[in-house]
Every structure is written in structure tokens, then in C-alpha cells.
Motif scaffolding. Structure first.
Motif: not given
Length: 184
Positions: A101-106, A146-151, A155-165
Motif C-alpha cells: 500500500s505504501h511501496l512500489t514494486d521496486a 534495509p528499508f526501501p529507498s525514498i524512490e 502516496g502519502d507515506a512519502v512525506r512521513t518517510v522524508e521526515g523520518n528518513k
């Protein structure tokens, strides 16, 4: 009982004392990756892992009593899967918008990592106050998170991921040490 890389790797390694982000390897070649912030769960996925050719044997003995910081270094392949961890403690993940739901196929293709197993006294800040650190005796360090890269987020998770790196988190800890006095 002798410690091996496999026996030391197969535990729950956390990034923070809140246990929001952690990774757990299992001896059967699977594992779990959890990524959350407070009550928001983004990833609760199983992964498959295996040593890469040329890495030392997983049952090679590791001497924890040795006076050395670097205990072992291995090259591993990890493949994050869409298989969800069924529950986190008493909380079921059924129906939760997690993983794909939050991650691309990559995010779900195999990736290679170099993982170092280290011992020492490692402070991990809980950000409660300037001096509030928890200390751990073991650490694993990945050459990349081991967490997925920003790319690989969407969706909405990108903003949270950018903030928490999350994608910058490469170090995980275990074996909490007792602290008898304030350490800075």
C-alpha cells in the motif's frame, strides 16, 4: 553453547528504543522488517534472505569474549516480500494498509547488502532529553538501509518517510546494557 554468526544474527535488532523500526532474521532464511512511527504502521513485511557466494559459513564460530569491535562481516541478499507479519504483539495486521500500500514494486526485488556485526558500547538516543541514551552491546550495520529507498515509497507515506528518513537507517542494536550512572 558457542555463538555463530547465524545465532547472533537471528534475534530482533532495533533501530530505536521505542521499537518502532526493527529487523529480525530467522534461521530458516526468512525474517521480518517493521517500520512505523508512533501509531502509524507502514511496513510489517516478511523478507527472504541468504548469504551471497563467497561469504563465510553462517555456522562459523564468533568469539564474543574477544577484545575486538568487528566480529564478522557478511554479504547477504534480502528480498522484501508482500507477505505481511500476521500480528505485532496483540495487534493484528489483517486489513491494515501496509507494505504494498505504501511501496512500489521496486521495493520487492532482491537487494545485496554487506552486514557487519560489531560489539562495544553503543548509545542510542530516545530523544526524550539531551542525555537520555540507552546503551547496547551488539550492533549490526548495513552498507545501505534495509528499508526501501525514498524512490520506492508512494502516496502519502512519502512525506512521513522524508521526515523520518527511514532510508538512512543502517544500524540496528541488541543486548541492552545496564547503565549504573549517567553516560554522555
Amino acid at each position: 553453547m558457542e555463538d555463530t554468526f547465524l545465532s547472533l544474527l537471528c534475534r530482533t535488532w532495533m533501530w530505536d528504543p521505542n521499537h518502532w523500526c526493527k529487523i529480525k532474521f530467522k534461521a530458516d532464511g526468512t525474517g521480518e522488517l517493521i517500520c512505523r512511527v508512533e501509531f502509524n504502521l507502514y511496513v510489517a513485511a516478511e523478507f527472504d534472505w541468504q548469504p551471497q557466494p563467497g561469504s563465510p559459513a553462517l555456522d562459523r564460530t564468533i568469539n564474543l569474549a574477544a577484545d575486538q569491535a568487528l566480529l564478522a562481516e557478511y554479504n547477504l541478499e534480502l528480498t522484501l516480500t508482500k507477505r505481511r507479519i500476521p500480528s505485532l504483539g496483540s495487534t493484528s495486521t489483517e486489513g491494515a494498509l501496509i507494505n504494498e500500500s505504501h511501496l512500489t514494486d521496486a521495493a520487492f526485488v532482491p537487494k545485496n547488502y554487506t552486514v557487519r556485526l560489531e560489539k562495544g558500547r553503543f548509545p542510542v538516543s530516545r530523544n526524550v532529553s539531551v542525555w537520555a541514551n540507552w546503551w547496547y552491546g551488539l550492533r549490526i550495520v548495513f552498507d545501505k538501509s534495509p528499508f526501501p529507498s525514498i524512490e520506492e515509497w508512494k502516496g502519502d507515506a512519502v512525506r512521513t518517510v522524508e521526515g523520518n528518513k527511514f532510508y538512512d537507517r543502517v544500524d540496528f542494536y541488541d543486548q541492552e546494557l545496564e547503565v549504573t550512572e549517567r553516560e554522555d
